[in-house]
Design a protein around this motif. Structure first.
Motif, PDB file in Angstrom:
ATOM      1  N   ARG A  45       0.844  -1.186   0.000  1.00 42.92           N
ATOM      2  CA  ARG A  45       0.000   0.000   0.000  1.00 42.92           C
ATOM      3  C   ARG A  45       0.888   1.248   0.000  1.00 42.92           C
ATOM      4  O   ARG A  45       2.086   1.173   0.291  1.00 42.92           O
ATOM      5  N   THR A  81       2.350  -2.005  15.840  1.00 41.18           N
ATOM      6  CA  THR A  81       2.967  -2.119  14.523  1.00 41.18           C
ATOM      7  C   THR A  81       4.297  -1.380  14.531  1.00 41.18           C
ATOM      8  O   THR A  81       4.324  -0.146  14.672  1.00 41.18           O
ATOM      9  N   GLU A 140       3.566  -6.333   6.432  1.00 39.44           N
ATOM     10  CA  GLU A 140       3.123  -5.461   5.340  1.00 39.44           C
ATOM     11  C   GLU A 140       4.272  -4.589   4.857  1.00 39.44           C
ATOM     12  O   GLU A 140       5.200  -4.275   5.594  1.00 39.44           O
ATOM     13  N   ARG A 141       4.145  -4.161   3.616  1.00 38.86           N
ATOM     14  CA  ARG A 141       5.089  -3.225   3.015  1.00 38.86           C
ATOM     15  C   ARG A 141       4.336  -1.949   2.670  1.00 38.86           C
ATOM     16  O   ARG A 141       3.214  -1.980   2.154  1.00 38.86           O
ATOM     17  N   THR A 157       4.095  -6.315  10.959  1.00 38.46           N
ATOM     18  CA  THR A 157       2.938  -7.117  10.555  1.00 38.46           C
ATOM     19  C   THR A 157       3.208  -7.883   9.270  1.00 38.46           C
ATOM     20  O   THR A 157       2.364  -8.668   8.829  1.00 38.46           O
TER      21      THR A 157
END
Length: 524
Positions: free
Chosen positions: A2, A153, A173-174, A171
């Motif tokens: 995202r 996070t 995520e990138r 988490t």
């Protein structure tokens, strides 16, 4: 993966403030915080007048004022007692303060009522505001304005290139961001990863325990309130901080003392008092400033950029001002309105302010009376050691960078901040009431603004042509027929006395060129 425009690492006060200021400028920001939730243990309590001005700018001053501790009636700064019970609240003389009563500042008025007891600012809180309460306000405001705040996070790693920063979160995520703001505290992992060094004495003294406890002290204080109470009882020495003014308190003690209810009862002088210890936080006084505040697309703010000893309450307030300074510059570059060189002025402007705050706090550690005592005698003492009065550290400083034309860095006074806020380029625009409850600061509205004299119609016409916010005001800092160009952060970027195109700076016709220079759109 995202994407966001700005990724903020650290969800403490400065990180949340950065999210609020960026959102106010229309910038999408995401905050990631390793802790599971907002900090509930009170830390700093002093909210400076410049911070209140910034809160006023984004519509939060009244909300913060409502959660602040009311010190308008019977409020003291620092008192020193053997035990709290030994000070009779019915006898003011038994509540010894480091400042004589005649030299204390005037009582405070709520900021939202448009009236401040101070001639140099429109803003004042009714008292102190614990940092955890301020954080609740900032968190709600950040989310309401569209920022994403994720607790639990952390940042695992990041890489930057010419177009942005790619971050890997705990988490898995990138996140791809145009810029990254590191507000991750004194032990900043981002700063360490960038290899940015620190200057200053470092840690000072022994570790200290910050003990949060609940106890009904109404019978002891009986309406009188204080910011700091130094307890000298040799069996339980420490510093008592008022949190809610009624039942919530913080007691600072050394590691050589066990934080027990009995210890607190001894310090207070009430053997049978009911005391509940809520939590304990160990901390150390630090004094360090990062050698640089920027590395490519990564910026340091707050404790990641500077750690300041607590006396004077300069640390948190300096960090919030960091976030405010950076927000309008990032927004201007992201919108394509400014040249990328504008971002270099963040460190050029904010690092000297951080050094000033650190040095002034260190002087106050050596002699607390330099801060608490506002009498003429202490003005002489401050002058001898190079200390300046607290309001100057808070908002009387000046900027000298490519975003200021012909800056005037020298301060006229080390004591009277009103003399320093004289409209010189690089200083915060002078405050004056221009309508009921409306200050000159309120006219800026986070935009480049032209302020001119009542007879300055050529300036108003040129500002209108350029699409600039503009107002005619009766402000002594503006020469007759002249004008000043104020930046979105409320600092004077340019001042001229020329009302004619033949003036040395081109008069009104030079306004566009001045704007280009302040936004680093052309070489100076």
């Amino acid at each position: 993966m995202r994407s966001t425009e700005v990724l903020i690492v650290g969800g403490g006060t400065v990180g949340l403030a950065a999210a609020v200021f960026l959102a106010h400028h229309g910038v999408r920001a995401e905050v990631v915080e390793r802790a599971d939730g907002p900090q509930v243990h009170p830390r700093a309590t002093g909210v400076g007048k410049r911070t209140v001005e910034l809160l006023r700018e984004v519509g939060l001053a009244d909300v913060v004022d409502s959660v602040a501790i009311d010190l308008r009636e019977g409020g003291l700064g620092m008192i020193t007692v053997d035990t709290l019970a030994a000070a009779d609240p019915s006898e003011p003389a038994s509540w010894p303060s480091a400042a004589p009563s005649s030299s204390r500042p005037p009582s405070l008025a709520p900021s939202g009522h448009g009236r401040s007891p101070f001639p140099y600012t429109p803003a004042a809180l009714r008292g102190t505001c614990p940092q955890n309460r301020l954080d609740v306000v900032l968190l709600a405001a950040a989310r309401e304005r569209g920022a994403t705040v994720s607790y639990g996070t952390g940042l695992v790693s990041f890489e930057q290139d010419g177009e942005g920063v790619t971050a890997v979160l705990s988490t898995g995520e990138r996140v791809r961001a145009r810029y990254l703001v590191a507000a991750d505290g004194a032990r900043s992992e981002v700063r360490t990863a960038l290899g940015i060094g620190l200057s200053g004495p470092g840690t000072l003294g022994e570790p200290i325990q910050n003990v949060l406890f609940r106890a009904d002290l109404g019978g002891l204080i009986r309406g009188r309130r204080f910011a700091v109470c130094r307890i000298t009882n040799p069996e339980a020495p420490g510093t008592l901080i008022m949190i809610d003014g009624e039942k919530e308190w913080v007691f600072h003690i050394g590691l050589d003392r066990e934080p027990t209810p009995d210890l607190i009862r001894t310090a207070l002088g009430v053997p049978d008092l009911q005391v509940e210890i809520v939590s304990t936080l160990v901390w150390r006084v630090r004094a360090q400033v990062a050698d640089r505040f920027r590395d490519g697309r990564v910026f340091l703010a707050g404790d990641a950029a500077h750690t300041v000893p607590p006396l004077g309450a300069f640390g948190m307030n300096t960090g919030i001002a960091d976030a405010h300074n950076l927000a309008w510059k990032l927004a201007s570059v992201l919108r394509g309105e400014a040249g990328p060189a504008l971002l270099e002025t963040y460190g050029t402007e904010r690092r000297p302010v951080a050094v000033l705050a650190m040095e002034q706090a260190l002087l106050r550690l050596t002699d607390p009376a330099l801060h608490w005592d506002r009498s003429p005698a202490q003005a002489e003492a401050r002058a001898r050691v190079g200390a300046v009065n607290a309001p100057i550290v808070d908002l009387g400083y000046r900027y000298a960078s490519a975003a200021v034309i012909d800056p005037v860095p020298e301060l006229p006074s080390a004591e009277d901040v009103a003399l320093d806020l004289d409209g010189s380029p690089g200083s915060r625009v002078p405050h004056a009431w221009v309508a009921d409850g409306v200050s000159t600061l309120d006219l800026i509205r986070c935009r480049f603004t032209v302020l001119t004299t009542p007879d300055g119609s050529p300036w108003l016409e040129e500002a209108d042509r350029l699409g600039l916010n503009a107002h005619a005001v009766d402000l002594p800092a503006i020469p007759p027929g002249g004008a000043m160009l104020v930046r979105p952060d409320g600092f004077v970027g340019w001042r001229t006395a020329g009302a004619s195109a033949t003036a040395p700076d081109g008069g009104p016709e030079g306004l566009g060129r001045a704007l280009d220079r302040l936004l680093c759109r052309r070489e100076s």
